[in-house]
Design a protein around this motif. Structure first.
Motif, PDB file in Angstrom:
ATOM      1  N   GLU A  88       0.830  -1.209   0.000  1.00 52.02           N
ATOM      2  CA  GLU A  88       0.000   0.000   0.000  1.00 52.02           C
ATOM      3  C   GLU A  88       0.860   1.253   0.000  1.00 52.02           C
ATOM      4  O   GLU A  88       0.420   2.305  -0.474  1.00 52.02           O
ATOM      5  CB  GLU A  88      -0.906   0.004   1.231  1.00 52.02           C
ATOM      6  CG  GLU A  88      -2.167  -0.814   1.101  1.00 52.02           C
ATOM      7  CD  GLU A  88      -3.190  -0.394   2.128  1.00 52.02           C
ATOM      8  OE1 GLU A  88      -4.206   0.227   1.728  1.00 52.02           O
ATOM      9  OE2 GLU A  88      -2.982  -0.672   3.328  1.00 52.02           O
ATOM     10  N   ARG A  89       2.072   1.140   0.504  1.00 52.36           N
ATOM     11  CA  ARG A  89       2.925   2.316   0.663  1.00 52.36           C
ATOM     12  C   ARG A  89       3.688   2.646  -0.625  1.00 52.36           C
ATOM     13  O   ARG A  89       4.389   3.657  -0.687  1.00 52.36           O
ATOM     14  CB  ARG A  89       3.902   2.076   1.812  1.00 52.36           C
ATOM     15  CG  ARG A  89       3.186   1.838   3.133  1.00 52.36           C
ATOM     16  CD  ARG A  89       4.153   1.507   4.257  1.00 52.36           C
ATOM     17  NE  ARG A  89       4.962   2.655   4.634  1.00 52.36           N
ATOM     18  CZ  ARG A  89       5.734   2.697   5.713  1.00 52.36           C
ATOM     19  NH1 ARG A  89       5.791   1.644   6.519  1.00 52.36           N
ATOM     20  NH2 ARG A  89       6.456   3.753   5.991  1.00 52.36           N
ATOM     21  N   ALA A  90       3.555   1.820  -1.647  1.00 50.19           N
ATOM     22  CA  ALA A  90       4.262   2.047  -2.914  1.00 50.19           C
ATOM     23  C   ALA A  90       3.272   2.422  -4.009  1.00 50.19           C
ATOM     24  O   ALA A  90       2.066   2.180  -3.899  1.00 50.19           O
ATOM     25  CB  ALA A  90       5.039   0.800  -3.315  1.00 50.19           C
ATOM     26  N   SER A  91       3.789   3.022  -5.076  1.00 51.62           N
ATOM     27  CA  SER A  91       2.966   3.319  -6.243  1.00 51.62           C
ATOM     28  C   SER A  91       2.700   2.027  -7.021  1.00 51.62           C
ATOM     29  O   SER A  91       3.583   1.181  -7.163  1.00 51.62           O
ATOM     30  CB  SER A  91       3.681   4.318  -7.153  1.00 51.62           C
ATOM     31  OG  SER A  91       2.981   4.455  -8.389  1.00 51.62           O
ATOM     32  N   TRP A  92       1.485   1.882  -7.531  1.00 55.00           N
ATOM     33  CA  TRP A  92       1.137   0.700  -8.318  1.00 55.00           C
ATOM     34  C   TRP A  92       1.170   0.971  -9.822  1.00 55.00           C
ATOM     35  O   TRP A  92       0.953   0.065 -10.628  1.00 55.00           O
ATOM     36  CB  TRP A  92      -0.259   0.210  -7.945  1.00 55.00           C
ATOM     37  CG  TRP A  92      -0.391  -0.276  -6.540  1.00 55.00           C
ATOM     38  CD1 TRP A  92       0.594  -0.386  -5.595  1.00 55.00           C
ATOM     39  CD2 TRP A  92      -1.596  -0.734  -5.906  1.00 55.00           C
ATOM     40  NE1 TRP A  92       0.089  -0.881  -4.423  1.00 55.00           N
ATOM     41  CE2 TRP A  92      -1.252  -1.110  -4.574  1.00 55.00           C
ATOM     42  CE3 TRP A  92      -2.915  -0.873  -6.324  1.00 55.00           C
ATOM     43  CZ2 TRP A  92      -2.197  -1.605  -3.682  1.00 55.00           C
ATOM     44  CZ3 TRP A  92      -3.855  -1.370  -5.430  1.00 55.00           C
ATOM     45  CH2 TRP A  92      -3.493  -1.727  -4.118  1.00 55.00           C
ATOM     46  N   THR A  93       1.431   2.181 -10.204  1.00 61.57           N
ATOM     47  CA  THR A  93       1.314   2.578 -11.608  1.00 61.57           C
ATOM     48  C   THR A  93       2.145   1.701 -12.526  1.00 61.57           C
ATOM     49  O   THR A  93       1.679   1.262 -13.588  1.00 61.57           O
ATOM     50  CB  THR A  93       1.721   4.048 -11.788  1.00 61.57           C
ATOM     51  OG1 THR A  93       0.902   4.862 -10.941  1.00 61.57           O
ATOM     52  CG2 THR A  93       1.545   4.478 -13.234  1.00 61.57           C
ATOM     53  N   ARG A 369      -7.485   2.672  -6.966  1.00 55.52           N
ATOM     54  CA  ARG A 369      -6.104   2.654  -7.442  1.00 55.52           C
ATOM     55  C   ARG A 369      -5.960   1.825  -8.716  1.00 55.52           C
ATOM     56  O   ARG A 369      -5.187   2.175  -9.620  1.00 55.52           O
ATOM     57  CB  ARG A 369      -5.186   2.103  -6.339  1.00 55.52           C
ATOM     58  CG  ARG A 369      -5.114   2.996  -5.119  1.00 55.52           C
ATOM     59  CD  ARG A 369      -4.152   2.464  -4.072  1.00 55.52           C
ATOM     60  NE  ARG A 369      -2.763   2.628  -4.486  1.00 55.52           N
ATOM     61  CZ  ARG A 369      -1.720   2.392  -3.689  1.00 55.52           C
ATOM     62  NH1 ARG A 369      -1.914   1.980  -2.442  1.00 55.52           N
ATOM     63  NH2 ARG A 369      -0.491   2.571  -4.123  1.00 55.52           N
ATOM     64  N   GLU A 372      -7.362   3.917 -11.575  1.00 56.22           N
ATOM     65  CA  GLU A 372      -6.495   5.032 -11.915  1.00 56.22           C
ATOM     66  C   GLU A 372      -5.367   4.599 -12.854  1.00 56.22           C
ATOM     67  O   GLU A 372      -4.984   5.335 -13.760  1.00 56.22           O
ATOM     68  CB  GLU A 372      -5.903   5.635 -10.639  1.00 56.22           C
ATOM     69  CG  GLU A 372      -5.036   6.861 -10.887  1.00 56.22           C
ATOM     70  CD  GLU A 372      -4.497   7.458  -9.609  1.00 56.22           C
ATOM     71  OE1 GLU A 372      -4.128   8.639  -9.609  1.00 56.22           O
ATOM     72  OE2 GLU A 372      -4.452   6.734  -8.590  1.00 56.22           O
ATOM     73  N   VAL A 373      -4.842   3.408 -12.634  1.00 59.69           N
ATOM     74  CA  VAL A 373      -3.742   2.924 -13.475  1.00 59.69           C
ATOM     75  C   VAL A 373      -4.180   2.767 -14.927  1.00 59.69           C
ATOM     76  O   VAL A 373      -3.423   3.055 -15.856  1.00 59.69           O
ATOM     77  CB  VAL A 373      -3.209   1.585 -12.927  1.00 59.69           C
ATOM     78  CG1 VAL A 373      -2.226   0.949 -13.920  1.00 59.69           C
ATOM     79  CG2 VAL A 373      -2.527   1.790 -11.578  1.00 59.69           C
TER      80      VAL A 373
END
Length: 524
Positions: A88-93, A369, A372-373
């Protein structure tokens, strides 16, 4: 050698019969034979061998007594099947891709797993199953040491939800949970799981010879349900002094029962007790889950509510996305245009209001999330709202099976039976999300995967329970239904389900994932 090249027999055996420890060590569990771990699907995408899930469920429920153990087990199994762990603390993009399989944990006690179809487009729907993975328990108090009484060492515990009810008397109780340990070299604090799986504690009843004092009708949980964990004598007093030497003053370990600290430290290989920063431990019934009945048509087990639906939902997601490749080299996700999601939430039994509960932003935030990606040039808010409108949620929690000794407590035609199938849960006052549209939707899914649906509704003169469905459906605005597998003795330390019920849950949930798009197309 790639996963697709592994021998079929090896993969099937491992997928059905291995516990968390067995998955880690790559060895087979117990005395299970390959015949007891049949393929999840043999004759096409919707075919499920219901009985092949019975013994794996017995192993799972026995070996994973706490919410932390259960979530760790599911995470390990998902990784084995190619799901990527997200933070959760990292970007998933840069991590999410169409055709990908992923999961994310929160607090070590909640987990969301999802797959993204190769044909997924922003605004397409999500087929979601939400369960709770916590169970009634008795948890150790922040300071669990108690002064000895009558020569007994006792443990300070508190009920979680409806734990410490009268069914907890005279049971063989182990202790397990998570321990926070500081690494002496790095200074980092890590989480370690511990399970004392022998009879460490017991809550004794008073013999009926003592008359009214022995009555269980008005038990005081603070004074009369205190577990005993040992005896105090000269030898144990000496052991306490020796064992406490490693716990520096003003540390967490110094506030806990010295012999308990010693045993847990030994289990985890910790020599300096002061490195134990904190813990969350609970009592659990150590009796293993077992097959019962003349023809072994029952499962007798603890913590069924609701690790049962959680188990079936995760197995269904795995089966819907990977086992087809065992037979024909293809996965149902390859032509899927949706997101398939399973959410397992902690704290449902106490209202779900904590950050790892279903009332938090965990599931809506995860769906947001993902959208959004993939939304590209589309406006994210518009795409997210469209996704929710095209989605459907099964709020899966155990239901009440009909009890033959109390038939008068049930409504006619609303009394689910074991080994039949999932029961839709109805309530006219909003305690469930079930309505005519969601019922018709799930019935079409059941028709397509050859499953039987039942229905449960409580009598007007009884109290209806609730689960995560209303809070999640209202937060996201998705169509939803409450439906789950039936059990006897809900909220007892030991419950009864049908031996086919874990597999019947997998069958319907897998059918929900497999047939979602075609069923959704039937509804305007």
């Amino acid at each position: 050698m790639t996963r697709k090249q592994r021998p079929v027999a090896e993969r099937l055996e491992r997928s059905r019969n291995l516990s968390l420890e067995a998955l880690s060590s790559k060895t087979k569990l117990g005395n299970h034979s390959p015949d007891e771990a049949l393929p999840a699907q043999e004759k096409g995408a919707s075919s499920v061998d219901v009985r092949s899930y019975t013994r794996p469920f017995l192993s799972f429920i026995t070996e994973n007594p706490t919410v932390f153990h259960a979530v760790a087990h599911f995470a390990k199994k998902l990784e084995f099947y190619g799901f990527t762990r997200l933070s959760e603390r990292a970007s998933w993009t840069a991590q999410l891709q169409k055709g990908g399989k992923y999961f994310v944990e929160r607090n070590g006690s909640s987990l969301i797993a999802f797959t993204v179809g190769l044909d997924y487009k922003a605004g397409n729907g999500a087929s979601m199953i939400a369960c709770h993975v916590d169970a009634l328990a008795a948890r150790l108090k922040p300071v669990s040491s108690l002064s000895a009484k009558a020569g007994y060492t006792q443990l300070a515990v508190a009920p979680y939800a409806g734990g410490l009810n009268t069914t907890w008397f005279d049971r063989d109780l182990g202790i397990g949970g998570r321990v926070l340990v500081k690494d002496r070299k790095t200074g980092k604090i890590e989480t370690r799981l511990v399970k004392l799986g022998w009879p460490v504690a017991r809550i004794p009843t008073l013999a009926p010879h003592f008359g009214a004092a022995a009555s269980l009708s008005n038990i005081n949980q603070e004074t009369q349900m205190v577990p005993i964990i040992g005896l105090e004598n000269a030898e144990t007093d000496n052991e306490k002094k020796v064992g406490s030497k490693s716990a520096a003053p003003n540390t967490f370990a110094a506030t806990q029962p010295p012999r308990l600290v010693k045993v847990i430290a030994e289990e985890l290989g910790i020599e300096d007790y002061s490195l134990i920063v904190n813990w969350e431990l609970e009592l659990f019934d150590i009796q293993p889950a077992q097959l019962g009945g003349l023809d072994k048509e029952f499962i007798f087990a603890g913590r069924v509510d609701d690790k049962l639906c959680s188990f079936s939902a995760i197995e269904a997601l795995i089966a819907s996305n990977s086992p087809a490749s065992i037979f024909d080299g293809k996965s149902p996700s390859e032509n899927s245009g949706i997101i398939k999601v399973v959410g397992l939430f902690d704290d449902e039994e106490i209202g779900s209001l904590l950050r790892q509960g279903a009332h938090s932003n965990f599931l809506p935030g995860t769906i947001s999330r993902i959208c959004e990606v993939f939304c590209g040039d589309k406006h994210h808010a518009n795409s997210l709202s469209q996704t929710f409108a095209n989605s459907f949620l099964i709020s899966a929690d155990v239901s009440h099976a009909v009890n033959p000794n109390f038939l008068g407590a049930y409504l006619e035609n609303h009394s689910p039976r074991l080994n039949v199938g999932i029961a839709i849960q109805a309530d006219p006052n909003g305690h469930t999300t079930t309505d005519s549209i969601s019922t018709a939707f799930l019935q079409r899914v059941a028709d397509k995967c050859d499953s039987t649906l039942q229905v449960f509704q409580i009598r007007n003169d009884s109290r209806s329970g609730g689960t995560v469905g209303p809070m999640l459906s209202s937060a996201m605005g998705v169509r939803a239904i409450d439906a789950g597998l039936p059990q006897l003795s809900m909220h007892s330390i030991r419950a009864t389900i049908g031996s086919s019920d874990p597999g019947l849950g997998v069958k319907l949930f897998k059918g929900f994932f497999d047939h979602y798009e075609e069923v959704d197309a039937e509804f305007a």
